[in-house]
Structures are given as structure tokens and as C-alpha cells.
Design a protein around this motif. Structure first.
Motif, PDB file in Angstrom:
ATOM      1  N   ILE A 298       0.826  -1.208   0.000  1.00  0.00           N
ATOM      2  CA  ILE A 298       0.000   0.000   0.000  1.00  0.00           C
ATOM      3  C   ILE A 298       0.863   1.261   0.000  1.00  0.00           C
ATOM      4  O   ILE A 298       0.662   2.174  -0.817  1.00  0.00           O
ATOM      5  N   SER A 299       1.823   1.322   0.925  1.00  0.00           N
ATOM      6  CA  SER A 299       2.613   2.550   1.078  1.00  0.00           C
ATOM      7  C   SER A 299       3.448   2.851  -0.169  1.00  0.00           C
ATOM      8  O   SER A 299       3.635   4.015  -0.527  1.00  0.00           O
ATOM      9  N   SER A 300       3.941   1.802  -0.841  1.00  0.00           N
ATOM     10  CA  SER A 300       4.767   2.032  -2.029  1.00  0.00           C
ATOM     11  C   SER A 300       3.949   2.558  -3.196  1.00  0.00           C
ATOM     12  O   SER A 300       4.511   3.129  -4.136  1.00  0.00           O
ATOM     13  N   ARG A 301       2.642   2.391  -3.139  1.00  0.00           N
ATOM     14  CA  ARG A 301       1.762   2.869  -4.213  1.00  0.00           C
ATOM     15  C   ARG A 301       1.126   4.218  -3.887  1.00  0.00           C
ATOM     16  O   ARG A 301       0.519   4.839  -4.761  1.00  0.00           O
ATOM     17  N   ILE A 302       1.249   4.652  -2.621  1.00  0.00           N
ATOM     18  CA  ILE A 302       0.621   5.916  -2.217  1.00  0.00           C
ATOM     19  C   ILE A 302       1.648   6.918  -1.687  1.00  0.00           C
ATOM     20  O   ILE A 302       1.763   8.033  -2.196  1.00  0.00           O
ATOM     21  N   PHE A 303       2.420   6.515  -0.677  1.00  0.00           N
ATOM     22  CA  PHE A 303       3.265   7.472   0.043  1.00  0.00           C
ATOM     23  C   PHE A 303       4.679   7.625  -0.536  1.00  0.00           C
ATOM     24  O   PHE A 303       5.265   8.701  -0.426  1.00  0.00           O
ATOM     25  N   THR A 304       5.226   6.565  -1.116  1.00  0.00           N
ATOM     26  CA  THR A 304       6.625   6.634  -1.583  1.00  0.00           C
ATOM     27  C   THR A 304       6.749   6.408  -3.085  1.00  0.00           C
ATOM     28  O   THR A 304       7.824   6.046  -3.567  1.00  0.00           O
ATOM     29  N   ARG A 305       5.680   6.636  -3.806  1.00  0.00           N
ATOM     30  CA  ARG A 305       5.694   6.301  -5.228  1.00  0.00           C
ATOM     31  C   ARG A 305       6.649   7.173  -6.051  1.00  0.00           C
ATOM     32  O   ARG A 305       6.997   6.827  -7.171  1.00  0.00           O
ATOM     33  N   GLN A 306       7.076   8.294  -5.487  1.00  0.00           N
ATOM     34  CA  GLN A 306       8.029   9.155  -6.198  1.00  0.00           C
ATOM     35  C   GLN A 306       9.479   8.749  -5.942  1.00  0.00           C
ATOM     36  O   GLN A 306      10.386   9.208  -6.643  1.00  0.00           O
ATOM     37  N   THR A 307       9.700   7.888  -4.949  1.00  0.00           N
ATOM     38  CA  THR A 307      11.083   7.566  -4.565  1.00  0.00           C
ATOM     39  C   THR A 307      11.399   6.072  -4.537  1.00  0.00           C
ATOM     40  O   THR A 307      12.569   5.693  -4.623  1.00  0.00           O
ATOM     41  N   LEU A 308      10.378   5.222  -4.398  1.00  0.00           N
ATOM     42  CA  LEU A 308      10.591   3.777  -4.329  1.00  0.00           C
ATOM     43  C   LEU A 308       9.705   3.066  -5.350  1.00  0.00           C
ATOM     44  O   LEU A 308       8.647   3.588  -5.723  1.00  0.00           O
ATOM     45  N   PRO A 309      10.104   1.886  -5.798  1.00  0.00           N
ATOM     46  CA  PRO A 309       9.242   1.119  -6.704  1.00  0.00           C
ATOM     47  C   PRO A 309       8.051   0.538  -5.953  1.00  0.00           C
ATOM     48  O   PRO A 309       8.018   0.544  -4.715  1.00  0.00           O
ATOM     49  N   THR A 310       7.084   0.046  -6.674  1.00  0.00           N
ATOM     50  CA  THR A 310       5.980  -0.664  -6.023  1.00  0.00           C
ATOM     51  C   THR A 310       6.509  -1.974  -5.442  1.00  0.00           C
ATOM     52  O   THR A 310       7.391  -2.622  -6.015  1.00  0.00           O
ATOM     53  N   PHE A 311       5.973  -2.358  -4.308  1.00  0.00           N
ATOM     54  CA  PHE A 311       6.382  -3.596  -3.635  1.00  0.00           C
ATOM     55  C   PHE A 311       5.317  -4.667  -3.869  1.00  0.00           C
ATOM     56  O   PHE A 311       4.123  -4.433  -3.659  1.00  0.00           O
ATOM     57  N   THR A 312       5.749  -5.857  -4.306  1.00  0.00           N
ATOM     58  CA  THR A 312       4.832  -6.985  -4.494  1.00  0.00           C
ATOM     59  C   THR A 312       5.438  -8.241  -3.891  1.00  0.00           C
ATOM     60  O   THR A 312       6.582  -8.584  -4.205  1.00  0.00           O
ATOM     61  N   LYS A 313       4.691  -8.895  -3.030  1.00  0.00           N
ATOM     62  CA  LYS A 313       5.129 -10.180  -2.476  1.00  0.00           C
ATOM     63  C   LYS A 313       4.371 -11.272  -3.229  1.00  0.00           C
ATOM     64  O   LYS A 313       3.156 -11.400  -3.136  1.00  0.00           O
ATOM     65  N   ALA A 314       5.117 -12.046  -4.020  1.00  0.00           N
ATOM     66  CA  ALA A 314       4.507 -13.128  -4.808  1.00  0.00           C
ATOM     67  C   ALA A 314       4.474 -14.376  -3.939  1.00  0.00           C
ATOM     68  O   ALA A 314       5.439 -15.134  -3.875  1.00  0.00           O
ATOM     69  N   ASN A 315       3.389 -14.571  -3.242  1.00  0.00           N
ATOM     70  CA  ASN A 315       3.292 -15.667  -2.269  1.00  0.00           C
ATOM     71  C   ASN A 315       2.771 -16.949  -2.894  1.00  0.00           C
ATOM     72  O   ASN A 315       1.697 -16.975  -3.488  1.00  0.00           O
ATOM     73  N   GLY A 316       3.547 -18.018  -2.745  1.00  0.00           N
ATOM     74  CA  GLY A 316       3.058 -19.359  -3.037  1.00  0.00           C
ATOM     75  C   GLY A 316       2.758 -19.644  -4.495  1.00  0.00           C
ATOM     76  O   GLY A 316       2.797 -18.785  -5.368  1.00  0.00           O
ATOM     77  N   LEU A 317       2.440 -20.901  -4.739  1.00  0.00           N
ATOM     78  CA  LEU A 317       2.063 -21.394  -6.056  1.00  0.00           C
ATOM     79  C   LEU A 317       0.643 -21.937  -5.996  1.00  0.00           C
ATOM     80  O   LEU A 317       0.198 -22.414  -4.949  1.00  0.00           O
ATOM     81  N   PRO A 318      -0.084 -21.904  -7.106  1.00  0.00           N
ATOM     82  CA  PRO A 318      -1.430 -22.487  -7.097  1.00  0.00           C
ATOM     83  C   PRO A 318      -1.357 -23.988  -6.859  1.00  0.00           C
ATOM     84  O   PRO A 318      -0.443 -24.671  -7.334  1.00  0.00           O
ATOM     85  N   GLN A 319      -2.291 -24.501  -6.095  1.00  0.00           N
ATOM     86  CA  GLN A 319      -2.343 -25.936  -5.827  1.00  0.00           C
ATOM     87  C   GLN A 319      -2.991 -26.642  -7.019  1.00  0.00           C
ATOM     88  O   GLN A 319      -4.103 -27.160  -6.942  1.00  0.00           O
ATOM     89  N   SER A 320      -2.230 -26.640  -8.125  1.00  0.00           N
ATOM     90  CA  SER A 320      -2.722 -27.268  -9.343  1.00  0.00           C
ATOM     91  C   SER A 320      -1.533 -27.774 -10.141  1.00  0.00           C
ATOM     92  O   SER A 320      -0.383 -27.437  -9.860  1.00  0.00           O
ATOM     93  N   ARG A 321      -1.832 -28.551 -11.173  1.00  0.00           N
ATOM     94  CA  ARG A 321      -0.799 -29.143 -12.016  1.00  0.00           C
ATOM     95  C   ARG A 321      -0.273 -28.155 -13.058  1.00  0.00           C
ATOM     96  O   ARG A 321       0.742 -28.402 -13.704  1.00  0.00           O
ATOM     97  N   GLN A 322      -0.916 -27.034 -13.222  1.00  0.00           N
ATOM     98  CA  GLN A 322      -0.649 -26.126 -14.330  1.00  0.00           C
ATOM     99  C   GLN A 322       0.811 -25.665 -14.390  1.00  0.00           C
ATOM    100  O   GLN A 322       1.429 -25.672 -15.454  1.00  0.00           O
TER     101      GLN A 322
END
Length: 374
Positions: A298-322
Motif C-alpha cells: 500500500i505505502s509504495s503505491r501511495i506514500f513513496t511512489r516518487q522515490t521507491l518502486p511498487t512492492f509486491t510479495k509473490a506468495n506461493g504457487l497455485p495448488q494445481s498441475r498447471q
């Protein structure tokens, strides 16, 4: 059967052995827990076991979770239900028995499987695996050791979906088990890839083929004048600690090597800030993997968007064979090459050596133990 045994929580040399008379797993045995495992994990494990099959194990790839389990720091959520336990979860083997309801797999199929709730039960002559995250292997194109490595590296497929064509990407931890495969996938997307790891030459060589590489023991990528002048579009952190470093550099007014969010800059990670962490209760786990990443998102998209990149935590994998299917399809086509450290023999010393490399976080690809011939 012969199997690796983790006697209890502790160091590798005291706890890891290969024993010759371990009980063979079967599909009928019920899940029992003698340890203090969280109720949610007990329930998930019981549900998962409804879609299992038995394989004759050929090869197993270790994962960071194997060392976390052995440490005991995440025992309530990744700890084995009883001791001794069999470590290792990402594996390749021959199907020996399936549930009556199974229609896709049959006896004799060679398959690759990744673990679901925790890396367990793989380092043995026979193992239980989940059919949900399992796929058939074309053994004429992929060796069992490569198939086990690809199962363990399959998160690279999910992470590569974030990469855009023609962007400039920095991969931290590019020489590790997931990173060695993500470099290849990023190049397939048409991205400019700079990898950071301990071995610069290996990152530049086939099959990783990075456009540039930095040996972090020799140079600090965050102080690179070249990349301060022409910053990256995206940082993918597989090594831990990248976000705190960006925040610190911002506070010290050091010119960034990644574009800010206002210019499309992104920071993507699958790790916590530290390679080892404690998760002894649910609140600690939620803080580490939900509340802290959510605040940064949230903060990287609102408060620090002029100085830091957006932060994304890519959690886990889908429980599928794909994801497994896509990974193996690319390997079958020759587009994705398995990168392994090993294989190590399934002897007490061989498995301990494999665990030491995994624990050091300096593996040159996925750390693989060879269990048997086809």
C-alpha cells in the motif's frame, strides 16, 4: 527401505542419517501427529493426503524449507508430525500405486512432483506424493535428476509471469535454484537481465545467458554508476534483504538503481527480509507474510511512489498441475534447461553435503540427491 532420517531439530551432522530399515509408506495409513502442529496445518495435511500416490523415488531436489524444518524455527507450521521424519519433497519417481479414483496417472508412469505443505517424505526409496502438483515426465528428454530440479524450480514459472517484454530486470539470487531458471525465462520474454550472485561467469554463460552479471562479493550493485544512470524497471529479489536496502539508500539520498513507482518501477520478491526467520505462532506468521507485505504494498503505491518502486510479495504457487505442466513442457522443447548442483549420492555423508550446500545458500542451481537408477 532405505531413507534419510531427520532425528529431531538441530544441526545437519547430528540429525541427518541414512537408515536401511524404514517403513515403506502406504496409501491407507492415517495422518497422526505427535508434535505441536497448528490445527490449520493438520487439517490441510489430512485433506492433501486424499490425493496421494506412491512412487519409487529416483531423485530429490532440496529446498530452503528443508533447512528451515531442520532448524525448528517454523515447527508449528512446517514441522514434521513425528520423529524421525523423512526430509525432501520435490522429487521424480516411478508410480507404484494410485488411489482407486485416480484417472490421469497409472502404475509405471515416471512423474515429477513438488511438495505442498512442507518438504517431507521424498528422500527415500519410496515416497508419497500429491497428484495435484504432479506431472508426467518424458524420460527420453529429461533425466530424473533434471525433473526433480525442475519441480523444485517451478516457482520461476509463476514469477516470470510478472516480467514484461523489453524491460530491464535485476535478479538478486540469480545463481540459485529458482534464480538459475528464472534468468532463462526472463530472457525468453525478451527482457534485459542483470543477475547478482557469487559466480559472475556462470551467470553470463549458457544456459543462464544474462546480459550482465555482478559478483556481490566483489561489487555492490546498489552503488553501480551505470545502473544509477540507467535504472532497472524491475527488481526480482530471490536472495532476501533487497527492500530494506532500497529504503536505506533512499534515506541516505543514494541515487536508486530502480525506477520509482511513478515511472513504472517494481520490486517483486518471494522471500522475507532475512533467509532464516521464526514462526512460532500464527500472529508472527501473519506479520511476516501478510501484514508487513500488505503495508509495503500500500505505502509504495501511495506514500513513496516518487522515490521507491511498487512492492509486491509473490506468495506461493497455485495448488494445481498447471505450473508443473508448463515447466516440463518448456524443458521438453529444449527452451528451459535444468540447472543442478550435484547430484549427491544418497549416503549419510552425501546427503549431509547436499544439506550443507543448501544451508549455505550458495548452491549452483537446485541441490539434487540421486536416490536410484530407473
Amino acid at each position: 527401505m532405505r531413507a534419510v532420517q531427520g532425528k529431531y531439530y538441530g544441526n545437519i551432522d547430528d540429525m541427518i542419517t541414512v537408515e536401511a530399515s524404514v517403513a515403506v509408506p502406504n496409501l491407507q495409513e492415517e495422518f497422526r501427529s505427535e508434535e505441536d502442529i497448528h490445527l490449520l496445518i493438520r487439517y490441510a495435511t489430512k485433506q492433501d493426503r486424499k490425493s496421494h500416490m506412491i512412487i519409487k523415488t529416483l531423485a530429490v531436489a532440496l529446498a530452503p524449507g528443508d533447512c528451515r524444518v531442520l532448524s525448528g524455527e517454523t515447527r508449528r507450521f512446517q514441522g514434521p508430525p513425528s520423529f524421525p521424519y523423512i526430509p525432501g519433497g520435490d522429487c521424480c519417481g516411478i508410480v507404484m500405486e494410485t488411489c482407486p479414483e485416480e484417472t490421469y496417472f497409472q502404475k509405471g508412469d515416471i512423474v515429477a512432483a513438488r511438495f505442498t505443505n512442507a518438504p517431507r517424505d521424498g528422500l527415500a526409496e519410496y515416497a508419497r506424493v500429491s497428484t495435484v502438483v504432479c506431472e508426467k515426465v518424458d524420460i527420453s528428454k529429461i533425466t530424473p535428476e533434471d525433473a526433480a530440479a525442475l519441480a523444485g524450480a517451478s516457482p520461476a514459472i509463476a514469477i516470470s509471469d510478472y516480467i514484461r517484454p523489453d524491460e530491464r530486470v535485476l535478479i538478486l539470487g540469480a545463481g540459485g535454484g529458482v534464480g538459475s531458471h528464472l534468468c532463462q525465462l526472463a530472457k525468453m520474454k525478451g527482457a534485459y537481465v542483470c543477475g547478482v550472485s557469487q559466480s559472475r561467469e556462470r551467470l553470463l554463460d549458457t544456459p543462464l545467458n544474462c546480459d550482465d552479471a555482478v559478483d556481490y562479493t566483489q561489487d555492490n550493485i546498489y552503488e553501480s554508476l551505470e545502473y544509477q544512470q540507467k535504472p532497472f524497471d524491475t527488481i526480482i529479489d530471490l536472495a532476501c534483504g533487497g527492500w530494506p536496502q532500497l529504503v536505506q539508500n533512499k534515506q541516505c539520498k543514494i541515487k536508486p538503481i530502480v525506477k520509482p513507482a511513478s515511472m513504472g518501477g517494481r520490486y517483486i520478491t518471494i522471500t522475507s527480509d532475512q533467509p532464516t526467520f521464526e514462526a512460532r505462532n500464527l500472529s508472527g506468521l501473519l506479520t511476516l507474510f501478510m501484514f508487513q507485505p500488505l503495508w509495503r504494498f500500500i505505502s509504495s503505491r501511495i506514500f513513496t511512489r516518487q522515490t521507491l518502486p511498487t512492492f509486491t510479495k509473490a506468495n506461493g504457487l497455485p495448488q494445481s498441475r498447471q505450473v508443473m505442466t508448463k515447466t516440463l513442457d518448456l524443458a521438453n522443447a529444449g527452451s528451459l534447461k535444468a540447472v543442478i548442483d550435484g547430484p549427491y549420492p544418497m549416503t549419510t555423508e552425501g546427503v549431509r553435503n547436499a544439506f550443507r550446500v543448501q544451508e549455505s545458500r550458495h548452491g549452483k542451481g537446485k541441490v539434487v540427491v540421486k536416490v536410484a537408477e530407473i
